[in-house]
Design an enzyme around this catalytic site. Sequence first.
Site, mmCIF file in Angstrom:
data_model
loop_
_atom_site.group_PDB
_atom_site.id
_atom_site.type_symbol
_atom_site.label_atom_id
_atom_site.label_comp_id
_atom_site.label_asym_id
_atom_site.label_seq_id
_atom_site.Cartn_x
_atom_site.Cartn_y
_atom_site.Cartn_z
ATOM 1 N N ASP A 1 -7.040 -4.700 7.561
ATOM 2 C CA ASP A 1 -8.059 -6.125 6.521
ATOM 3 C C ASP A 1 -8.957 -6.969 7.168
ATOM 4 O OD1 ASP A 1 -7.696 -5.109 4.443
ATOM 5 O OD2 ASP A 1 -5.448 -5.919 4.424
ATOM 6 N N GLU B 1 -5.053 -11.496 7.847
ATOM 7 C CA GLU B 1 -5.734 -10.808 7.930
ATOM 8 C C GLU B 1 -7.318 -10.545 7.436
ATOM 9 O OE1 GLU B 1 -3.727 -8.068 5.882
ATOM 10 O OE2 GLU B 1 -2.456 -8.782 4.214
ATOM 11 N N HIS C 1 0.517 -1.398 0.081
ATOM 12 C CA HIS C 1 -0.139 -0.098 -0.205
ATOM 13 C C HIS C 1 1.011 0.880 -0.336
ATOM 14 C CE1 HIS C 1 -3.481 -1.963 0.567
ATOM 15 N NE2 HIS C 1 -3.217 -2.754 1.614
#
Length: 246
Positions: free
Chosen positions: A171, A145, A46
Amino acid sequence: MLFRSLKPLLAGEQHLQLIWLALGSVPVVEFAAHANPDALVLDLQHGLWERTTLEAAIGAVGMHVPVIARCAENSHGAISQALDAGAASVLVPLVETAEDARRAISAGRYPPTGKRSAGGVRPLRAGLEAMRAADRDVAIGLMIETVEGVENVEAIAATAGVDYLFIGTGDLALSRGTSDSEVIGRDCERIVRAAAANGLPCGIFTANARAVRQAFESGCRMAVSANDIDLVKEGFLAARKATFEC
């Protein structure tokens, strides 16, 4: 050595404090390294990292502090690129099954253990024997996650070649459809138990010092003590607030 290894720290008993870096800035990485963390995490999933800045960041600090590369995905390309840049460890996201775990481990190891291709500017510079030696020092971490990952965490943790687990609470909350602390807390407890049952350290993303202490008290061995996005955001907000209070 091509890098400072994370493995001796994982083999110990001490708690490990990590700094998480997503902004893609090599100077910020150097400042973070001067804070003497146990390891740095470069977020390739990310974050704003590109191949050349990744190589530069690891080149600047990788011999002094272990660098964990959170890969963009669980694929041979993403994992080998992070290791070719000289990362001491890859942290593979969204691992949901034992097969996912085996795929990540295969991508992170040279033959005959795995299928990682020999390449990369930094590894090739040191030669084949150094690459083989470095392969023994690479640590492979798996992120749990999602709900499916939690449901399969015992099998994931038992997969040969895993060095540590890491909980991604953001997540996980999305996957659960709730941020209820009790619900997510039960998932985290299950992940920590599965890691411990297989002799693995477990880490977790944390946002502040209080959360770090709570993570260590709950059995996690690794936690994020700072991240560059929050530090920059909070720094600017504090400066603006201080200006108006003068």
